[in-house]
Design an enzyme around this catalytic site. Structure first.
Site, PDB file in Angstrom:
ATOM      1  N   ALA A   1      22.069  40.540  -4.309  1.00 30.06           N
ATOM      2  CA  ALA A   1      22.268  39.143  -4.706  1.00 30.06           C
ATOM      3  C   ALA A   1      22.953  38.428  -3.548  1.00 30.06           C
ATOM      4  O   ALA A   1      23.624  39.063  -2.725  1.00 30.06           O
ATOM      5  CB  ALA A   1      23.137  39.085  -5.958  1.00 30.06           C
TER       6      ALA A   1
ATOM      7  N   GLY B   1      21.540  44.094  -6.027  1.00 33.45           N
ATOM      8  CA  GLY B   1      20.444  43.458  -6.752  1.00 33.45           C
ATOM      9  C   GLY B   1      19.077  43.784  -6.178  1.00 33.45           C
ATOM     10  O   GLY B   1      18.069  43.717  -6.885  1.00 33.45           O
TER      11      GLY B   1
ATOM     12  N   GLU C   1      18.209  46.926  -7.809  1.00 38.24           N
ATOM     13  CA  GLU C   1      17.967  46.627  -9.231  1.00 38.24           C
ATOM     14  C   GLU C   1      16.626  45.933  -9.431  1.00 38.24           C
ATOM     15  O   GLU C   1      15.910  46.209 -10.401  1.00 38.24           O
ATOM     16  CB  GLU C   1      19.128  45.767  -9.764  1.00 38.24           C
ATOM     17  CG  GLU C   1      20.431  46.566  -9.821  1.00 38.24           C
ATOM     18  CD  GLU C   1      21.654  45.694 -10.058  1.00 38.24           C
ATOM     19  OE1 GLU C   1      21.842  44.717  -9.302  1.00 38.24           O
ATOM     20  OE2 GLU C   1      22.431  45.987 -10.970  1.00 38.24           O
TER      21      GLU C   1
ATOM     22  N   GLU D   1      28.160  47.200  -5.062  1.00 38.26           N
ATOM     23  CA  GLU D   1      28.920  46.093  -5.663  1.00 38.26           C
ATOM     24  C   GLU D   1      30.417  46.383  -5.727  1.00 38.26           C
ATOM     25  O   GLU D   1      31.245  45.490  -5.614  1.00 38.26           O
ATOM     26  CB  GLU D   1      28.384  45.793  -7.076  1.00 38.26           C
ATOM     27  CG  GLU D   1      27.031  45.111  -7.109  1.00 38.26           C
ATOM     28  CD  GLU D   1      25.850  46.079  -7.113  1.00 38.26           C
ATOM     29  OE1 GLU D   1      26.018  47.263  -6.740  1.00 38.26           O
ATOM     30  OE2 GLU D   1      24.748  45.624  -7.473  1.00 38.26           O
TER      31      GLU D   1
HETATM   32  C1  LIG Z   1      23.001  41.763  -8.484  1.00 38.24           C
HETATM   33  C2  LIG Z   1      24.422  41.575  -8.274  1.00 38.24           C
HETATM   34  C3  LIG Z   1      25.088  40.973  -9.413  1.00 38.24           C
HETATM   35  C4  LIG Z   1      25.158  41.905  -7.203  1.00 38.24           C
HETATM   36  C5  LIG Z   1      24.782  42.233  -5.826  1.00 38.24           C
HETATM   37  O1  LIG Z   1      23.675  42.487  -5.441  1.00 38.24           O
HETATM   38  S1  LIG Z   1      26.106  42.171  -4.770  1.00 38.24           S
HETATM   39  C6  LIG Z   1      25.405  42.410  -3.174  1.00 38.24           C
HETATM   40  C7  LIG Z   1      25.200  43.848  -2.874  1.00 38.24           C
HETATM   41  N1  LIG Z   1      24.789  44.022  -1.490  1.00 38.24           N
HETATM   42  C8  LIG Z   1      25.649  44.244  -0.510  1.00 38.24           C
HETATM   43  O2  LIG Z   1      26.857  44.356  -0.699  1.00 38.24           O
HETATM   44  C9  LIG Z   1      25.062  44.368   0.880  1.00 38.24           C
HETATM   45  C10 LIG Z   1      25.615  43.287   1.804  1.00 38.24           C
HETATM   46  N2  LIG Z   1      25.086  43.418   3.138  1.00 38.24           N
HETATM   47  C11 LIG Z   1      25.516  44.348   3.998  1.00 38.24           C
HETATM   48  O3  LIG Z   1      26.325  45.177   3.722  1.00 38.24           O
HETATM   49  C12 LIG Z   1      24.902  44.312   5.371  1.00 38.24           C
HETATM   50  O4  LIG Z   1      24.334  43.046   5.569  1.00 38.24           O
HETATM   51  C13 LIG Z   1      23.825  45.398   5.580  1.00 38.24           C
HETATM   52  C14 LIG Z   1      24.494  46.781   5.631  1.00 38.24           C
HETATM   53  C15 LIG Z   1      22.757  45.355   4.519  1.00 38.24           C
HETATM   54  C16 LIG Z   1      23.128  45.131   6.963  1.00 38.24           C
HETATM   55  O5  LIG Z   1      24.081  45.048   7.994  1.00 38.24           O
HETATM   56  P1  LIG Z   1      23.678  44.408   9.402  1.00 38.24           P
HETATM   57  O6  LIG Z   1      24.883  44.524  10.273  1.00 38.24           O
HETATM   58  O7  LIG Z   1      22.395  44.981   9.880  1.00 38.24           O
HETATM   59  O8  LIG Z   1      23.360  42.882   9.098  1.00 38.24           O
HETATM   60  P2  LIG Z   1      24.404  41.714   8.768  1.00 38.24           P
HETATM   61  O9  LIG Z   1      24.819  41.045  10.044  1.00 38.24           O
HETATM   62  O10 LIG Z   1      25.487  42.172   7.880  1.00 38.24           O
HETATM   63  O11 LIG Z   1      23.485  40.725   7.915  1.00 38.24           O
HETATM   64  C17 LIG Z   1      22.570  39.828   8.517  1.00 38.24           C
HETATM   65  C18 LIG Z   1      22.726  38.478   7.800  1.00 38.24           C
HETATM   66  O12 LIG Z   1      22.375  38.665   6.427  1.00 38.24           O
HETATM   67  C19 LIG Z   1      23.439  38.225   5.607  1.00 38.24           C
HETATM   68  N3  LIG Z   1      23.469  39.017   4.379  1.00 38.24           N
HETATM   69  C20 LIG Z   1      23.261  40.340   4.251  1.00 38.24           C
HETATM   70  N4  LIG Z   1      23.365  40.694   2.970  1.00 38.24           N
HETATM   71  C21 LIG Z   1      23.649  39.581   2.275  1.00 38.24           C
HETATM   72  C22 LIG Z   1      23.875  39.303   0.900  1.00 38.24           C
HETATM   73  N5  LIG Z   1      23.771  40.251  -0.045  1.00 38.24           N
HETATM   74  N6  LIG Z   1      24.157  38.041   0.539  1.00 38.24           N
HETATM   75  C23 LIG Z   1      24.216  37.040   1.455  1.00 38.24           C
HETATM   76  N7  LIG Z   1      23.986  37.233   2.780  1.00 38.24           N
HETATM   77  C24 LIG Z   1      23.722  38.487   3.180  1.00 38.24           C
HETATM   78  C25 LIG Z   1      24.669  38.419   6.449  1.00 38.24           C
HETATM   79  O13 LIG Z   1      25.734  37.654   5.967  1.00 38.24           O
HETATM   80  C26 LIG Z   1      24.160  37.991   7.805  1.00 38.24           C
HETATM   81  O14 LIG Z   1      24.096  36.583   7.861  1.00 38.24           O
HETATM   82  P3  LIG Z   1      25.084  35.745   8.836  1.00 38.24           P
HETATM   83  O15 LIG Z   1      24.804  36.282  10.209  1.00 38.24           O
HETATM   84  O16 LIG Z   1      24.685  34.339   8.629  1.00 38.24           O
HETATM   85  O17 LIG Z   1      26.460  36.047   8.371  1.00 38.24           O
END
Ligand SMILES: CC(C)=CC(=O)SCCNC(=O)CCNC(=O)[C@H](O)C(C)(C)COP(=O)(O)OP(=O)(O)OC[C@H]1O[C@@H](n2cnc3c(N)ncnc32)[C@H](O)[C@@H]1OP(=O)(O)O
Length: 257
Positions: free
Chosen positions: A65, A108, A111, A131
């Site tokens: 998400a 998500g 999921e 999460e």
């Molecule tokens: C369904 C419900 C209720 C809950 C959820 O799903 S909570 C979210 C669960 N997911 C996560 O916690 C994963 C979050 N992301 C990461 O940990 C990392 O991005 C990664 C391990 C998947 C990849 O790392 P990497 O270093 O290759 O890339 P990043 O620089 O971290 O990401 C690139 C770019 O994408 C944005 N990003 C990534 N995931 C999300 C996200 N879930 N929501 C919003 N944005 C996301 C990240 O911020 C970055 O963007 P910026 O460069 O603009 O900061």
């Protein structure tokens, strides 16, 4: 409708929805989910489509998400807005739907993939429910669907540690139906989808409904449901055609009737 966060195309009798928000690793923001739902409605209503494939990019199916969107959400926003409920259209899709997963399928994203009928994973896929690292728990089925698929112990491990598992572990655990080389993911997913789409659509839909029923009921009730649906298939033209074709040693021509 024009789509901003996904690509939608028909490949013969297969409908393909590609999550396409690369700058955020396909993070599932509300407009993206709205577009997925719109595309699902489009394919459900299209007689030419017999199976749907939901996929992402080589780097990410979806990294969860959208954390930036969620971060300021209040309890009342979540409760009154019934946050997440609209995601469930994927699980209510009546036509068969395959998740073709490469790269990250986290939170998500994992999921959403589990809401599909089965997952074909690229060998670079990584699944997880991180999460807990954000101060929440899975909210789109992670504690429920994942537990049914991989069992309590592995689900607890993934949901409580937030660790990722690779495609090989995901297949071994029962989350993933099959793993294929990353370069072959779409070819294999489309091949499977086209095969399904070549069968009788109502029979495929009833089969899906019956398998899904096994999650919702007792064995006795599930078997009763299966028997009733099985009996009803003898009222279809496709049962007559399928069996006649076998007897006459020819390919069946299903009419979806
Ligand atoms: C369904 C419900 C209720 C809950 C959820 O799903 S909570 C979210 C669960 N997911 C996560 O916690 C994963 C979050 N992301 C990461 O940990 C990392 O991005 C990664 C391990 C998947 C990849 O790392 P990497 O270093 O290759 O890339 P990043 O620089 O971290 O990401 C690139 C770019 O994408 C944005 N990003 C990534 N995931 C999300 C996200 N879930 N929501 C919003 N944005 C996301 C990240 O911020 C970055 O963007 P910026 O460069 O603009 O900061």
């Amino acid at each position: 409708m024009g789509y901003e966060h996904i690509r939608v195309e028909s490949k013969g009798r297969v409908g393909v929805i590609t999550l396409d928000r690369p700058q955020a690793l396909n993070a599932l923001c509300t407009p993206l989910i709205d577009e997925v739902n719109q595309a699902l409605t489009q394919f459900e209503g299209d007689d030419k489509i017999g199976c749907i494939v939901l996929t992402g990019s080589e780097k990410a199916f979806a990294a969860g998400a959208d954390i930036k969107e969620m971060s300021e959400l209040t309890y009342m926003d979540a409760y009154l807005g019934d946050f997440i409920t609209k995601w469930e259209q994927v699980s209510r899709t009546r036509k068969p739907i395959i998740a073709a997963v490469a790269g990250y399928a986290l939170g998500g994203g994992c999921e959403l993939a589990m809401m599909c009928d089965f997952i074909i994973a690229a060998d670079n896929a990584k699944f997880g429910q991180p999460e807990i690292t954000l101060g929440v728990m899975p909210g789109a089925g992670g504690t429920q669907r994942l537990t049914r698929l991989v069992g309590k112990s592995k689900a607890m491990d993934l949901c409580l540690t937030g660790r990722m598992m690779d495609a090989e572990e995901a297949e071994r655990s029962g989350l993933v139906a099959r793993v294929v080389p990353a370069d072959d993911l779409m070819t294999e997913a489309l091949k499977a989808a086209d095969k399904i789409a070549g069968f009788s659509l109502p029979i495929a839909m009833m089969t899906k409904e019956s398998v899904n029923r096994s999650y919702e009921t007792t064995l006795t009730e599930g078997l009763r449901f299966e028997r009733r649906v099985f009996h009803s298939m003898f009222a279809t033209e496709d049962q007559k055609e399928g069996m006649a074709a076998f007897v006459e040693k020819r390919k069946p021509q299903f009419s979806n009737k």
